[in-house]
Design a protein around this motif. Structure first.
Motif, mmCIF file in Angstrom:
data_model
loop_
_atom_site.group_PDB
_atom_site.id
_atom_site.type_symbol
_atom_site.label_atom_id
_atom_site.label_comp_id
_atom_site.label_asym_id
_atom_site.label_seq_id
_atom_site.Cartn_x
_atom_site.Cartn_y
_atom_site.Cartn_z
ATOM 1 N N PRO A 27 0.814 -1.236 0.000
ATOM 2 C CA PRO A 27 0.000 0.000 0.000
ATOM 3 C C PRO A 27 0.836 1.270 0.000
ATOM 4 C CG PRO A 27 -0.841 -1.595 1.587
ATOM 5 C CD PRO A 27 0.462 -2.121 1.113
ATOM 6 N N LEU A 28 1.951 1.260 0.754
ATOM 7 C CA LEU A 28 2.791 2.457 0.782
ATOM 8 C C LEU A 28 3.418 2.727 -0.575
ATOM 9 C CD1 LEU A 28 4.549 2.057 4.266
ATOM 10 C CD2 LEU A 28 2.629 3.534 3.651
ATOM 11 N N ARG A 29 3.839 1.636 -1.246
ATOM 12 C CA ARG A 29 4.449 1.818 -2.561
ATOM 13 C C ARG A 29 3.415 2.290 -3.573
ATOM 14 N NH1 ARG A 29 8.215 -2.945 -4.568
ATOM 15 N NH2 ARG A 29 9.204 -2.267 -2.632
ATOM 16 N N ARG A 30 2.209 1.750 -3.497
ATOM 17 C CA ARG A 30 1.156 2.196 -4.405
ATOM 18 C C ARG A 30 0.834 3.672 -4.169
ATOM 19 N NH1 ARG A 30 -1.691 -2.520 -2.994
ATOM 20 N NH2 ARG A 30 -3.222 -1.220 -1.931
ATOM 21 N N LEU A 31 0.789 4.061 -2.894
ATOM 22 C CA LEU A 31 0.504 5.459 -2.578
ATOM 23 C C LEU A 31 1.613 6.368 -3.088
ATOM 24 C CD1 LEU A 31 -1.373 7.458 -1.119
ATOM 25 C CD2 LEU A 31 -0.063 7.043 0.967
ATOM 26 N N LYS A 37 2.880 10.077 -9.786
ATOM 27 C CA LYS A 37 2.187 10.312 -11.055
ATOM 28 C C LYS A 37 1.378 11.607 -10.998
ATOM 29 C CE LYS A 37 1.761 5.441 -12.382
ATOM 30 N NZ LYS A 37 0.820 4.309 -12.633
ATOM 31 N N ALA A 38 0.757 11.869 -9.832
ATOM 32 C CA ALA A 38 -0.027 13.105 -9.702
ATOM 33 C C ALA A 38 0.874 14.337 -9.799
ATOM 34 C CB ALA A 38 -0.794 13.103 -8.381
ATOM 35 N N TRP A 39 2.057 14.276 -9.176
ATOM 36 C CA TRP A 39 2.962 15.428 -9.231
ATOM 37 C C TRP A 39 3.498 15.654 -10.636
ATOM 38 C CZ3 TRP A 39 2.591 18.803 -5.671
ATOM 39 C CH2 TRP A 39 2.387 18.451 -4.333
#
Length: 452
Positions: A27-31, A37-39
């Motif tokens: 989960p941390l890696r996905r986050l 990607k958002a940045w």
């Protein structure tokens, strides 16, 4: 050992190595990947500048209304007096922001010299007896009639950013920045002219911000270390002389880190009560409008020390939110300056970002007791139309530059409005006919497939 039907021992198959997709289920890696990607999206800086500046302005209006009520009543004015003036300035500033965000870069460069000339003229006009007026000991204001005043030195910041960016960009295009005299002249003399006009009125806080803008432009232009250090040494020496020769400035310097009021000239009353306001706020504050320090204990509660009232009423959560918004605004400005290929955009975006972040750091540092009280407002947040108008125009510059980031213009063009979409061409009768034909084709297809 088990035996297979053929009499041979069963084949031991090796375990398959974990695929990258399975490892990515962390989960941390996905986050982290999702945040990266958002940045990296083309419109990230555009949304950060637009959203961050609007949130700071709206929250500032709320806090101005809360922090200024007692001051207005003490002056026998309506409780919403300062809020109404700030709201009017925000409306005008919003129009300036929209206009600046839609202007092409060529028009911004064309406005540089007129804005500089108007700023120099108005700043000189302040020193004319009968025209300029003094507020809190600083001769930096011009009365517009009634309760409306203007501080021309605030527009000097915008003038230096636009004119300095245009000057350095033109010299870079002609490859003149390799010579130190072209790096300094006429940028430094004009900046010192503005600084001299400001210091004639005694406003050292605004002079510090203007100096920060000058250093930001020189750093972005690639000034050599020795040249940069030389200009910094001269500015520092002048600053030390101005501080040593002013008892008021020496008293402010003595109040750094003060936790109790003192006796004498440096009583540190404002600095100490700013700390009291922050300390009494706790995690979530005492509630909007429930500040105690604004009841006459904290001077300038709605201007220079509005951050202290924010900490008292909204607590640590509110102050951290304000800091996060300014951090996002600063990150977006640096990103715009770093990704552009236009020299003017790079210098102007860097100058505006230096202006906003340096002023925020000086204001918040003074409220926290880490820096001397310089008398500068918190950008987009504190009360003051003279500071709000050029600041919102500068934010409009950043928005215009963010729209021109690689891929940003194409991403904006691909967006489809959710409401009010343009309909296909043709008259209303043709659109009805096409819709009716589509319905008939769907009905015939349903009958042929056996549907009822």
């Amino acid at each position: 050992m088990p035996v297979s039907r053929t009499g041979r021992p069963p084949v031991q198959r090796a375990a398959r190595p974990a695929s990258p997709g399975i490892a990515g289920d962390n989960p941390l890696r996905r986050l982290r990947d999702r945040a990266r990607k958002a940045w990296d999206r083309p419109l990230t800086a555009y949304y950060l500048i637009l959203g961050g500046s609007m949130l700071i302005t709206v929250l500032g209006l709320v806090m101005v209304y809360s922090a200024s009520q007692i001051t207005a009543l003490q002056l026998s004015l309506p409780g919403s007096f300062f809020f109404r003036k700030q709201f009017l300035a925000a409306l005008i500033g919003g129009a300036l922001l929209f206009a600046a965000s839609r202007m092409p870069v060529k028009l911004h460069r064309a406005l540089a010299y007129p804005i500089l000339a108007a700023a120099v003229f108005s700043m000189a006009l302040v020193q004319v007896p009968g025209v300029g007026m003094s507020v809190n000991g600083n001769q930096n204001w011009i009365s517009l009639g009634g309760s409306f005043q203007i501080q021309p030195s605030e527009f000097g910041k915008l003038a230096l950013v636009l004119w300095g960016a245009d000057l350095i960009a033109r010299k870079q295009e002609k490859r003149l920045l390799t010579q130190w005299k072209h790096m300094l002249v006429p940028l430094v003399p004009v900046a010192f002219l503005l600084l001299g006009l400001i210091m004639l009125g005694g406003d050292m806080g605004t002079a510090i911000i203007l100096t920060a803008i000058l250093f930001g432009l020189l750093w972005l232009a690639g000034a050599p270390t020795r040249l940069f250090a030389g200009v910094l040494s001269v500015a520092g020496l002048i600053g030390v002389i101005l501080i040593k020769t002013s008892p008021n400035r020496m008293a402010r310097l003595a109040c750094i880190g003060a936790t109790e009021p003192k006796a004498g000239a440096a009583d540190c009353w404002q600095a100490v009560h700013g700390i009291y306001a922050l300390a009494s706020g706790g995690i979530f504050g005492s509630g909007l409008g429930a500040s105690v320090e604004k009841w006459g204990q904290l001077p300038e509660a709605h201007t220079d020390f509005i951050f202290a009232v924010t900490g008292e009423e909204l607590g640590l959560a509110g102050t951290l939110s304000v800091l996060a918004l300014f951090a996002a605004l600063g990150y977006a400005g640096i990103r715009v300056a770093g990704r552009t290929e236009d020299p003017f955009v790079r210098y102007a975006a860097g100058g505006v970002t230096t202006w906003l972040i340096a002023q925020a750091v000086i204001n918040i540092g003074a409220v926290l007791g880490l820096l001397p009280i310089a008398g500068v407002p918190l950008p987009l947040f504190s009360y003051g139309g003279s500071a709000l108008l050029p600041t919102m125009f500068a934010v409009g510059l950043l928005i215009a530059f963010a729209r021109d980031e690689p891929g940003a213009r194409a991403a904006l063009a691909m967006r489809q409005p959710r409401f009010g979409r343009k309909r296909s061409g043709g008259s209303r009768a043709e659109r009805v006919s096409r819709r009716w034909n589509t319905m008939r084709r769907r009905a015939s297809a349903a009958r042929s497939s056996g549907e009822r």
